[in-house]
Design an enzyme around this catalytic site. Structure first.
Site, PDB file in Angstrom:
ATOM      1  N   ASP A  10       0.441  -1.380   0.321  1.00 13.58           N
ATOM      2  CA  ASP A  10       0.041   0.012  -0.045  1.00 13.58           C
ATOM      3  C   ASP A  10       0.684   1.629  -0.186  1.00 13.58           C
ATOM      4  O   ASP A  10       2.090   0.955   0.343  1.00 13.58           O
ATOM      5  CB  ASP A  10      -1.188   0.183   1.137  1.00 13.58           C
ATOM      6  CG  ASP A  10      -1.285   1.207   1.633  1.00 13.58           C
ATOM      7  OD1 ASP A  10      -2.293   1.858   0.447  1.00 13.58           O
ATOM      8  OD2 ASP A  10      -1.326   1.502   2.467  1.00 13.58           O
ATOM      9  N   ASP A  12       0.269   4.997   1.265  1.00  7.78           N
ATOM     10  CA  ASP A  12      -0.392   5.944   2.262  1.00  7.78           C
ATOM     11  C   ASP A  12      -0.055   5.353   3.013  1.00  7.78           C
ATOM     12  O   ASP A  12      -1.027   4.721   3.483  1.00  7.78           O
ATOM     13  CB  ASP A  12      -1.521   7.202   1.830  1.00  7.78           C
ATOM     14  CG  ASP A  12      -1.775   7.572   0.173  1.00  7.78           C
ATOM     15  OD1 ASP A  12      -0.659   8.319   0.786  1.00  7.78           O
ATOM     16  OD2 ASP A  12      -2.656   7.386  -0.205  1.00  7.78           O
ATOM     17  N   THR A  51      -3.210   0.666  -4.551  1.00 10.73           N
ATOM     18  CA  THR A  51      -3.282   2.214  -3.772  1.00 10.73           C
ATOM     19  C   THR A  51      -4.552   1.935  -4.456  1.00 10.73           C
ATOM     20  O   THR A  51      -5.099   2.052  -5.116  1.00 10.73           O
ATOM     21  CB  THR A  51      -2.053   2.618  -3.744  1.00 10.73           C
ATOM     22  OG1 THR A  51      -2.810   3.691  -3.104  1.00 10.73           O
ATOM     23  CG2 THR A  51      -2.226   3.483  -5.160  1.00 10.73           C
ATOM     24  N   GLN A  53      -6.900   5.503  -4.595  1.00 13.50           N
ATOM     25  CA  GLN A  53      -6.459   7.350  -5.116  1.00 13.50           C
ATOM     26  C   GLN A  53      -7.791   7.844  -5.608  1.00 13.50           C
ATOM     27  O   GLN A  53      -8.291   8.282  -7.437  1.00 13.50           O
ATOM     28  CB  GLN A  53      -5.106   7.697  -5.818  1.00 13.50           C
ATOM     29  CG  GLN A  53      -3.893   6.958  -5.594  1.00 13.50           C
ATOM     30  CD  GLN A  53      -3.625   7.856  -3.923  1.00 13.50           C
ATOM     31  OE1 GLN A  53      -3.958   8.138  -3.778  1.00 13.50           O
ATOM     32  NE2 GLN A  53      -3.382   7.095  -3.451  1.00 13.50           N
ATOM     33  N   CYS A  89     -16.765  -0.016  -8.543  1.00 16.04           N
ATOM     34  CA  CYS A  89     -15.783  -0.444  -9.482  1.00 16.04           C
ATOM     35  C   CYS A  89     -15.453  -1.873  -8.578  1.00 16.04           C
ATOM     36  O   CYS A  89     -15.703  -2.311  -7.278  1.00 16.04           O
ATOM     37  CB  CYS A  89     -14.618   0.079  -9.532  1.00 16.04           C
ATOM     38  SG  CYS A  89     -13.807   0.770  -8.069  1.00 16.04           S
ATOM     39  N   ARG A  92     -11.426  -0.968  -6.086  1.00 14.49           N
ATOM     40  CA  ARG A  92     -11.252  -0.710  -4.580  1.00 14.49           C
ATOM     41  C   ARG A  92     -11.246  -1.050  -3.693  1.00 14.49           C
ATOM     42  O   ARG A  92     -12.297  -1.835  -3.609  1.00 14.49           O
ATOM     43  CB  ARG A  92     -12.280   0.569  -4.730  1.00 14.49           C
ATOM     44  CG  ARG A  92     -12.130   1.534  -3.394  1.00 14.49           C
ATOM     45  CD  ARG A  92     -13.468   2.319  -3.310  1.00 14.49           C
ATOM     46  NE  ARG A  92     -13.810   3.122  -2.387  1.00 14.49           N
ATOM     47  CZ  ARG A  92     -12.843   4.033  -1.719  1.00 14.49           C
ATOM     48  NH1 ARG A  92     -11.986   4.742  -2.208  1.00 14.49           N
ATOM     49  NH2 ARG A  92     -13.167   4.883  -1.161  1.00 14.49           N
TER      50      ARG A  92
HETATM   51 MG   LIG Z   1      -2.768   3.124   3.587  1.00 11.43          MG
HETATM   52 ZN   LIG Z   2     -11.949   1.346  -8.762  1.00 10.88          ZN
END
Ligand SMILES: [Mg+2]
Ligand SMILES: [Zn+2]
Length: 175
Positions: A10, A12, A51, A53, A89, A92
């Site tokens: 990952d 962040d 990730t 975003q 989606c 995610r």
């Molecule tokens: Mg994170």
């Molecule tokens: Zn997505």
């Protein structure tokens, strides 16, 4: 266990930053993150960034901004969900679409991969869904994932809890 084929990481709160959105122009990796990636490479294990975003969907950054950042860090590939939570989606996190996409693209057996992340309710659940080894780091949201937000992923236990990304990689390499 069998040798790991790949480790998903990952961004962040795991590679750097605070756990919140930071534009690639302003993002700073933690001091140990480069060593962690290098260790995996030296051991012949592929490294994939993974990730969410959603700010991309608001036009605050582009997929390319993130992809270029991950390539500059030295990742082998990057899998990025640009969608908002209301878009439904399949990529995610906690959905496992990004992991399945990576498996298809790189010919991975996901049961021979690991996921390192700071959020239980996204990273650990996505990894759990595909049978990847789950490593929660205590940087970013890691501490609060184990306390305040533990109820959001109550049915899943991480395989390991590590102080940070480098410790997580070292734990995986010892197995
Ligand atoms: Mg994170
Ligand atoms: Zn997505």
């Amino acid at each position: 266990m069998d040798k790991l084929q790949a480790v998903f990481i990952d961004r962040d709160g795991t590679i750097g930053g605070t756990g919140h959105f930071i534009h690639p122009k302003e993002f700073t990796p933690y001091p140990f993150s480069k060593e962690a990636l290098d260790l995996l490479k030296e051991n012949g294990i592929k490294t994939f960034a993974c990730t969410n975003q959603h700010r991309i969907s608001k036009g605050e950054a582009s997929i390319e901004d993130f992809y270029d950042e991950f390539m500059a860090f030295g990742f082998d590939d990057a899998f990025i969900c640009s969608h908002g939570s209301s878009e439904g989606c399949e990529c995610r996190k906690p959905s496992s679409g990004l992991l399945r996409e990576a498996a298809e693209k790189h010919g991975l057996d996901l049961s021979k991969t690991a996921f390192i992340g700071d959020v239980g309710s996204t990273d650990m659940l996505a990894a759990h869904a595909v049978g990847a080894k789950k490593v929660l780091v205590l940087t970013g949201w890691g501490e609060s994932s184990l306390t305040q937000f533990r109820h959001t992923w109550a049915d899943v236990e991480p395989d390991y809890i590590a102080e940070n990304l480098l410790k997580a990689v070292k734990l995986l390499l010892q197995q």
